[in-house]
Scaffold this active site. Structure first.
Site, mmCIF file in Angstrom:
data_model
loop_
_atom_site.group_PDB
_atom_site.id
_atom_site.type_symbol
_atom_site.label_atom_id
_atom_site.label_comp_id
_atom_site.label_asym_id
_atom_site.label_seq_id
_atom_site.Cartn_x
_atom_site.Cartn_y
_atom_site.Cartn_z
ATOM 1 N N HIS A 44 0.825 -1.187 0.000
ATOM 2 C CA HIS A 44 0.000 0.000 0.000
ATOM 3 C C HIS A 44 0.871 1.253 0.000
ATOM 4 O O HIS A 44 2.063 1.201 0.326
ATOM 5 C CB HIS A 44 -0.905 0.020 1.231
ATOM 6 C CG HIS A 44 -2.067 -0.918 1.118
ATOM 7 N ND1 HIS A 44 -3.039 -1.030 2.087
ATOM 8 C CD2 HIS A 44 -2.433 -1.789 0.139
ATOM 9 C CE1 HIS A 44 -3.939 -1.923 1.723
ATOM 10 N NE2 HIS A 44 -3.586 -2.401 0.543
ATOM 11 N N GLU A 46 0.883 3.861 1.986
ATOM 12 C CA GLU A 46 1.401 4.261 3.291
ATOM 13 C C GLU A 46 2.624 3.431 3.682
ATOM 14 O O GLU A 46 3.595 3.969 4.233
ATOM 15 C CB GLU A 46 0.308 4.110 4.366
ATOM 16 C CG GLU A 46 -0.887 5.006 4.150
ATOM 17 C CD GLU A 46 -2.006 4.344 3.364
ATOM 18 O OE1 GLU A 46 -3.172 4.637 3.637
ATOM 19 O OE2 GLU A 46 -1.691 3.523 2.460
ATOM 20 N N CYS A 69 -6.422 2.029 5.677
ATOM 21 C CA CYS A 69 -7.232 0.853 5.998
ATOM 22 C C CYS A 69 -6.993 0.418 7.439
ATOM 23 O O CYS A 69 -5.899 0.562 7.987
ATOM 24 C CB CYS A 69 -6.941 -0.285 5.029
ATOM 25 S SG CYS A 69 -5.230 -0.852 5.031
ATOM 26 N N TRP A 165 -8.702 5.155 -39.927
ATOM 27 C CA TRP A 165 -8.808 5.850 -38.659
ATOM 28 C C TRP A 165 -9.675 7.084 -38.862
ATOM 29 O O TRP A 165 -9.439 7.853 -39.800
ATOM 30 C CB TRP A 165 -7.430 6.293 -38.168
ATOM 31 C CG TRP A 165 -6.471 5.173 -37.988
ATOM 32 C CD1 TRP A 165 -5.451 4.814 -38.808
ATOM 33 C CD2 TRP A 165 -6.420 4.266 -36.883
ATOM 34 N NE1 TRP A 165 -4.754 3.755 -38.293
ATOM 35 C CE2 TRP A 165 -5.340 3.394 -37.099
ATOM 36 C CE3 TRP A 165 -7.183 4.121 -35.740
ATOM 37 C CZ2 TRP A 165 -5.006 2.379 -36.200
ATOM 38 C CZ3 TRP A 165 -6.853 3.117 -34.850
ATOM 39 C CH2 TRP A 165 -5.778 2.258 -35.085
ATOM 40 N N ARG A 179 -6.275 3.550 -22.315
ATOM 41 C CA ARG A 179 -6.127 2.098 -22.199
ATOM 42 C C ARG A 179 -5.172 1.736 -21.060
ATOM 43 O O ARG A 179 -5.413 0.790 -20.308
ATOM 44 C CB ARG A 179 -5.587 1.515 -23.503
ATOM 45 C CG ARG A 179 -6.572 1.485 -24.650
ATOM 46 C CD ARG A 179 -5.905 0.902 -25.888
ATOM 47 N NE ARG A 179 -6.808 0.818 -27.027
ATOM 48 C CZ ARG A 179 -6.468 0.382 -28.226
ATOM 49 N NH1 ARG A 179 -5.212 -0.019 -28.456
ATOM 50 N NH2 ARG A 179 -7.354 0.337 -29.205
ATOM 51 N N THR A 191 -16.816 -4.874 -34.197
ATOM 52 C CA THR A 191 -15.486 -4.255 -34.210
ATOM 53 C C THR A 191 -14.405 -5.309 -34.394
ATOM 54 O O THR A 191 -13.426 -5.094 -35.115
ATOM 55 C CB THR A 191 -15.252 -3.488 -32.889
ATOM 56 O OG1 THR A 191 -16.198 -2.423 -32.801
ATOM 57 C CG2 THR A 191 -13.844 -2.903 -32.838
ATOM 58 N N LEU A 199 -5.789 -3.815 -29.318
ATOM 59 C CA LEU A 199 -6.131 -3.297 -27.992
ATOM 60 C C LEU A 199 -4.915 -3.250 -27.066
ATOM 61 O O LEU A 199 -5.020 -3.473 -25.860
ATOM 62 C CB LEU A 199 -7.258 -4.119 -27.345
ATOM 63 C CG LEU A 199 -8.577 -4.177 -28.135
ATOM 64 C CD1 LEU A 199 -9.634 -4.904 -27.332
ATOM 65 C CD2 LEU A 199 -9.059 -2.793 -28.521
ATOM 66 N N GLU A 253 -14.669 0.105 -26.364
ATOM 67 C CA GLU A 253 -14.213 0.785 -27.575
ATOM 68 C C GLU A 253 -15.081 0.476 -28.803
ATOM 69 O O GLU A 253 -14.617 0.560 -29.926
ATOM 70 C CB GLU A 253 -12.753 0.432 -27.852
ATOM 71 C CG GLU A 253 -11.797 0.969 -26.805
ATOM 72 C CD GLU A 253 -10.395 1.183 -27.341
ATOM 73 O OE1 GLU A 253 -10.163 0.981 -28.540
ATOM 74 O OE2 GLU A 253 -9.517 1.560 -26.535
ATOM 75 N N THR A 260 -24.861 1.313 -28.523
ATOM 76 C CA THR A 260 -26.313 1.476 -28.455
ATOM 77 C C THR A 260 -26.897 0.691 -27.291
ATOM 78 O O THR A 260 -27.719 1.205 -26.517
ATOM 79 C CB THR A 260 -26.962 1.014 -29.773
ATOM 80 O OG1 THR A 260 -26.457 1.803 -30.854
ATOM 81 C CG2 THR A 260 -28.473 1.162 -29.712
#
Length: 321
Positions: A44, A46, A69, A165, A179, A191, A199, A253, A260
């Site tokens: 962590h 800290e 925490c 593109w 990304r 796609t 990707l 992406e 939609t």
């Protein structure tokens, strides 16, 4: 606190299921320790900052982006007791931890040990930085960003579905940075078929930060071995992503069908729109999302300032809930 938030930003997309936290320890006006959550969630912030500060932490002030925490974990020590053991004089916290295992217990432990606590410093910035963690704890699902590259006339692709593109190099570089800061990228079958995306993260020095990838499709049984996403996780529904507890942030992406469906289901938390100065005409657009009254859509999206990226510009909208 600004420095601590900047440090926390280094871990975004790499610390799930833990949040990415930043910590700065200051003694006598001098920074003696810095830390941020490491890949995989440990150590962590800290712990890293205390390790760097050593004995200088006694009597110092720690600036932490999330409440330290207080709950026991098999993966490592709790941070609030570690700060007590280091004999800090004061701890400044940006935002309290929504995790019910800590949720105020860290602050209470510090105060019971005589450490002065100030909370709420730049809380909005710290919350926004860890939107994925807060969404996972509060809503039980990751924070979802829908990325769209649009022409002036609102097309996401040519009529044949190809979209490589629409935007220029600067906008694409910005998208690669997005990304690098996410846990999971999702694309649809359309796609996958039209663009065969990799990707990956094609930015110098950040190549290893390629996130996991998934394909959303109700018909695919496997990704073809010759495609660049061979081996990617196949999902029938976005609910399967919500069930992945080690995912805090999702970047979708495309394409138009997936966009939609997500907008129709009101599942998008953030819209990232790259708009290019091109006109496509008879191209692919987002379909019917079930909107029947314009009045009900006003106020749903909160815009951020528009930024120019070369000749393109990027628009960011956060869903108001």
């Amino acid at each position: 606190m600004g420095a601590a938030i900047a440090l926390a930003g280094r871990g975004i997309g790499r610390t799930a299921p833990n949040p990415s936290v930043g910590c700065v320890i200051v003694a006598d006006g001098r920074v003696v320790g810095r830390g941020w959550t490491q890949p995989g969630g440990r150590p962590h912030a800290e712990a890293a900052a205390l390790g760097q500060a050593g004995a200088a932490a006694a009597g110092a002030t720690a600036y932490v982006t999330l409440e330290p925490c207080a709950h026991v974990s098999p993966r490592g020590p709790a941070c609030a007791p570690s700060l007590v053991d280091a004999r800090l004089a004061r701890v400044v916290i940006a935002v309290t931890d929504p995790d019910p295992r800590t949720a105020g217990a860290g602050i209470a432990l510090l105060q019971s040990a005589g450490i002065a606590v100030t909370a709420g410093v730049r809380s909005a910035d710290a919350t926004a930085l860890n939107a994925g963690f807060f969404s996972r704890i509060v809503r039980g699902r990751p924070f979802l960003t829908l990325k769209l590259a649009l022409s002036i006339d609102g097309c996401v692709a040519l009529a044949d579905g190809s979209s490589r593109w629409i935007t220029g190099a600067a906008a694409r570089a910005h998208a690669h940075l997005e990304r690098a800061r996410t846990d999971l990228i999702v694309v649809g079958r359309g796609t996958l078929s039209a663009d065969d995306p990799a990707l990956d993260v094609r930015l110098a020095g950040l190549e290893e930060r390629r996130p996991r990838a998934a394909v959303l499709s109700r018909t695919l049984e496997t990704v073809a071995p010759g495609q660049r996403l061979a081996g990617a996780k196949l999902l029938c529904d976005i609910a399967e992503v919500d069930a992945m507890t080690d995912v805090l942030t999702v970047l979708v992406e495309g394409g138009a069908a997936v966009a939609t469906a997500l907008l129709a289901a009101d599942r998008v938390d953030r819209l990232l729109v790259y708009r290019a100065p091109v006109v496509i005409g008879a191209g692919v657009r987002i379909g019917d999302i079930g909107l029947r009254d314009l009045g009900c859509t006003h106020g749903r999206w909160r815009p951020s300032p528009v930024r120019m990226l070369g000749v393109d510009h990027v628009e960011e909208y956060l869903r108001t809930r």
